[in-house]
Design an enzyme around this catalytic site. Structure first.
Site, PDB file in Angstrom:
ATOM      1  N   ASP A  66      11.949  11.987  -7.796  1.00 37.61           N
ATOM      2  CA  ASP A  66      11.576  10.575  -7.914  1.00 37.61           C
ATOM      3  C   ASP A  66      10.456  10.384  -8.936  1.00 37.61           C
ATOM      4  O   ASP A  66      10.379   9.351  -9.600  1.00 37.61           O
ATOM      5  CB  ASP A  66      11.146  10.025  -6.556  1.00 37.61           C
ATOM      6  CG  ASP A  66      12.333   9.736  -5.636  1.00 37.61           C
ATOM      7  OD1 ASP A  66      13.487   9.792  -6.117  1.00 37.61           O
ATOM      8  OD2 ASP A  66      12.107   9.476  -4.443  1.00 37.61           O
ATOM      9  N   GLY A  67       9.576  11.378  -9.068  1.00 37.99           N
ATOM     10  CA  GLY A  67       8.496  11.273 -10.051  1.00 37.99           C
ATOM     11  C   GLY A  67       9.023  11.190 -11.472  1.00 37.99           C
ATOM     12  O   GLY A  67       8.490  10.449 -12.304  1.00 37.99           O
ATOM     13  N   GLU A 142       3.532   1.063  -6.409  1.00 38.60           N
ATOM     14  CA  GLU A 142       2.391   0.318  -5.882  1.00 38.60           C
ATOM     15  C   GLU A 142       1.299   0.144  -6.921  1.00 38.60           C
ATOM     16  O   GLU A 142       1.201   0.912  -7.887  1.00 38.60           O
ATOM     17  CB  GLU A 142       1.794   1.023  -4.652  1.00 38.60           C
ATOM     18  CG  GLU A 142       0.921   2.224  -4.934  1.00 38.60           C
ATOM     19  CD  GLU A 142       1.659   3.503  -5.231  1.00 38.60           C
ATOM     20  OE1 GLU A 142       1.289   4.188  -6.209  1.00 38.60           O
ATOM     21  OE2 GLU A 142       2.610   3.821  -4.490  1.00 38.60           O
ATOM     22  N   HIS A 152     -16.226   9.541   1.968  1.00 42.80           N
ATOM     23  CA  HIS A 152     -17.562   9.077   2.362  1.00 42.80           C
ATOM     24  C   HIS A 152     -18.391   8.695   1.131  1.00 42.80           C
ATOM     25  O   HIS A 152     -18.534   9.467   0.192  1.00 42.80           O
ATOM     26  CB  HIS A 152     -18.281  10.169   3.156  1.00 42.80           C
ATOM     27  CG  HIS A 152     -19.653   9.781   3.611  1.00 42.80           C
ATOM     28  ND1 HIS A 152     -19.869   8.843   4.599  1.00 42.80           N
ATOM     29  CD2 HIS A 152     -20.879  10.183   3.179  1.00 42.80           C
ATOM     30  CE1 HIS A 152     -21.164   8.702   4.778  1.00 42.80           C
ATOM     31  NE2 HIS A 152     -21.810   9.503   3.934  1.00 42.80           N
ATOM     32  N   HIS A 171     -15.213  -3.246   3.941  1.00 43.92           N
ATOM     33  CA  HIS A 171     -15.476  -2.021   3.185  1.00 43.92           C
ATOM     34  C   HIS A 171     -14.312  -1.067   3.447  1.00 43.92           C
ATOM     35  O   HIS A 171     -13.909  -0.851   4.589  1.00 43.92           O
ATOM     36  CB  HIS A 171     -16.793  -1.385   3.618  1.00 43.92           C
ATOM     37  CG  HIS A 171     -17.234  -0.274   2.714  1.00 43.92           C
ATOM     38  ND1 HIS A 171     -16.774   1.021   2.847  1.00 43.92           N
ATOM     39  CD2 HIS A 171     -18.069  -0.259   1.634  1.00 43.92           C
ATOM     40  CE1 HIS A 171     -17.304   1.773   1.908  1.00 43.92           C
ATOM     41  NE2 HIS A 171     -18.096   1.031   1.163  1.00 43.92           N
ATOM     42  N   THR A 184       7.743   3.854   0.960  1.00 44.48           N
ATOM     43  CA  THR A 184       7.915   5.222   1.447  1.00 44.48           C
ATOM     44  C   THR A 184       6.962   6.205   0.773  1.00 44.48           C
ATOM     45  O   THR A 184       7.001   7.404   1.080  1.00 44.48           O
ATOM     46  CB  THR A 184       9.358   5.696   1.201  1.00 44.48           C
ATOM     47  OG1 THR A 184       9.644   5.625  -0.205  1.00 44.48           O
ATOM     48  CG2 THR A 184      10.349   4.836   1.960  1.00 44.48           C
ATOM     49  N   TYR A 186       2.865   6.174  -1.234  1.00 46.51           N
ATOM     50  CA  TYR A 186       1.446   6.130  -0.857  1.00 46.51           C
ATOM     51  C   TYR A 186       1.225   5.197   0.339  1.00 46.51           C
ATOM     52  O   TYR A 186       0.437   5.495   1.256  1.00 46.51           O
ATOM     53  CB  TYR A 186       0.649   5.663  -2.068  1.00 46.51           C
ATOM     54  CG  TYR A 186      -0.788   6.107  -2.127  1.00 46.51           C
ATOM     55  CD1 TYR A 186      -1.463   6.584  -1.017  1.00 46.51           C
ATOM     56  CD2 TYR A 186      -1.487   6.046  -3.333  1.00 46.51           C
ATOM     57  CE1 TYR A 186      -2.783   6.982  -1.097  1.00 46.51           C
ATOM     58  CE2 TYR A 186      -2.808   6.451  -3.428  1.00 46.51           C
ATOM     59  CZ  TYR A 186      -3.451   6.911  -2.301  1.00 46.51           C
ATOM     60  OH  TYR A 186      -4.763   7.305  -2.387  1.00 46.51           O
ATOM     61  N   LEU A 188       3.087   4.549   2.898  1.00 47.42           N
ATOM     62  CA  LEU A 188       3.430   5.181   4.173  1.00 47.42           C
ATOM     63  C   LEU A 188       2.355   6.169   4.595  1.00 47.42           C
ATOM     64  O   LEU A 188       1.994   6.241   5.770  1.00 47.42           O
ATOM     65  CB  LEU A 188       4.782   5.879   4.054  1.00 47.42           C
ATOM     66  CG  LEU A 188       5.349   6.487   5.340  1.00 47.42           C
ATOM     67  CD1 LEU A 188       5.599   5.413   6.390  1.00 47.42           C
ATOM     68  CD2 LEU A 188       6.639   7.257   5.043  1.00 47.42           C
ATOM     69  N   ALA A 208      -8.444   3.165   5.102  1.00 49.83           N
ATOM     70  CA  ALA A 208      -9.672   3.569   5.803  1.00 49.83           C
ATOM     71  C   ALA A 208     -10.701   2.451   5.810  1.00 49.83           C
ATOM     72  O   ALA A 208     -11.881   2.653   5.462  1.00 49.83           O
ATOM     73  CB  ALA A 208     -10.251   4.837   5.164  1.00 49.83           C
TER      74      ALA A 208
END
Length: 278
Positions: A66-67, A142, A152, A171, A184, A186, A188, A208
């Site tokens: 796919d890439g 995407e 972090h 944030h 399907t 990143y 996912l 996150a």
């Protein structure tokens, strides 16, 4: 009609190069005009051009995972693409290597006879700067907006608006806007939903986030704006490759690109692909 075909084989993949050579021989015997990408041309002694020079071809064959197809789609514009799958999953590449000669020659023969070829259009995304003059290459999977780095201390405050209406501000490591094709990928891995490839929708997924909202599915013609603050640096990235540095405060607009990608020939079975996901 005389059919012009481009072939792009996965770089440094001997199996892909051997298949490309077989396709060149078979298609030229049928009267097609065939070129391959420069790396493949050097390996198999065939007529070669840069991949972006295949934009005017009637059909382009992508041999790899796919890439590889994502790369081909970025380079060849509106040229229809047939994907031959040498990868593991193959959500985009529907043709098995052992079937490639038969499928590709049949599609090219039909095009030569009828002048048309059936295909499925895949939406792409366009990311632009609201306050700055830049536009990324269209994204088939995407658009990602994030702070200086993942993890972090590397996030940013990102406000998400859909057609001017505020959805969330938090944030976060970043925010993804994905097409059904990219659901399907990143999306996912960040906890976003699977979207069937025929659905007319886009997905917005936080990464996150400290004040997380569920992933949001919106109409495909929505305008999504991602405003970045609380950091000195940010980035907007198209399909993990094309990158634009942001100097916050900065706002990125994401909407449908004008030109979709057209896949021709057999179409991949979405549910078979899901069985191969780890």
């Amino acid at each position: 009609m005389d059919v012009a075909v481009g072939i792009v084989a996965q770089r440094d993949n001997e199996r892909a190069q051997e298949l490309a050579a077989s396709l060149v021989d078979a298609l030229e015997r049928e009267g097609a005009s065939v070129v391959v990408d420069e790396a493949t041309g050097g390996a198999i002694g065939a007529t070669a051009v840069p991949v972006d020079a295949m934009a005017g071809r009637d059909i382009v064959v992508s041999i790899g995972g796919d890439g590889t197809l994502l790369f081909v789609a970025r380079e060849v514009g509106a040229a229809p693409i047939i994907g031959v799958n040498l990868g593991e999953v193959g959500f985009l590449n529907a043709v098995a290597p052992e079937d490639a000669l038969g499928v590709v020659t049949e599609v090219v023969a039909d095009l030569a006879e009828t002048g048309t070829v059936e295909g499925r259009e895949l939406a792409r995304l366009r990311a632009t700067g609201v306050d700055d003059d830049w536009t990324l290459e269209p994204a088939l999977n995407e658009v990602l907006v994030h702070g200086p780095r993942r993890g972090h201390g590397g996030g940013a405050t990102i406000e998400v608006r859909v057609d001017g209406q505020k959805y969330v501000e938090s944030h976060a490591d970043g925010v993804l806007v994905a097409t059904p094709t990219g659901s399907t990928a990143y999306n996912l891995s960040e906890g976003g939903p699977l979207v069937h490839p025929t659905a007319d929708a886009l997905v917005v997924t936080q990464m996150a986030a400290t004040e997380a909202m569920p992933p949001l599915v919106v109409e495909p013609d929505s305008e999504i704006t991602l405003s970045v603050t609380g950091t000195d640096t940010g980035y907007a990235i198209s399909d993990g490759r094309n990158r634009q540095r942001l100097d916050p405060p900065a706002t990125v607009s994401v909407s449908l690109a004008a030109d979709p990608v057209t896949l021709v020939g057999p179409q991949a079975n979405f549910f078979d692909g899901l069985d191969k996901l780890e």
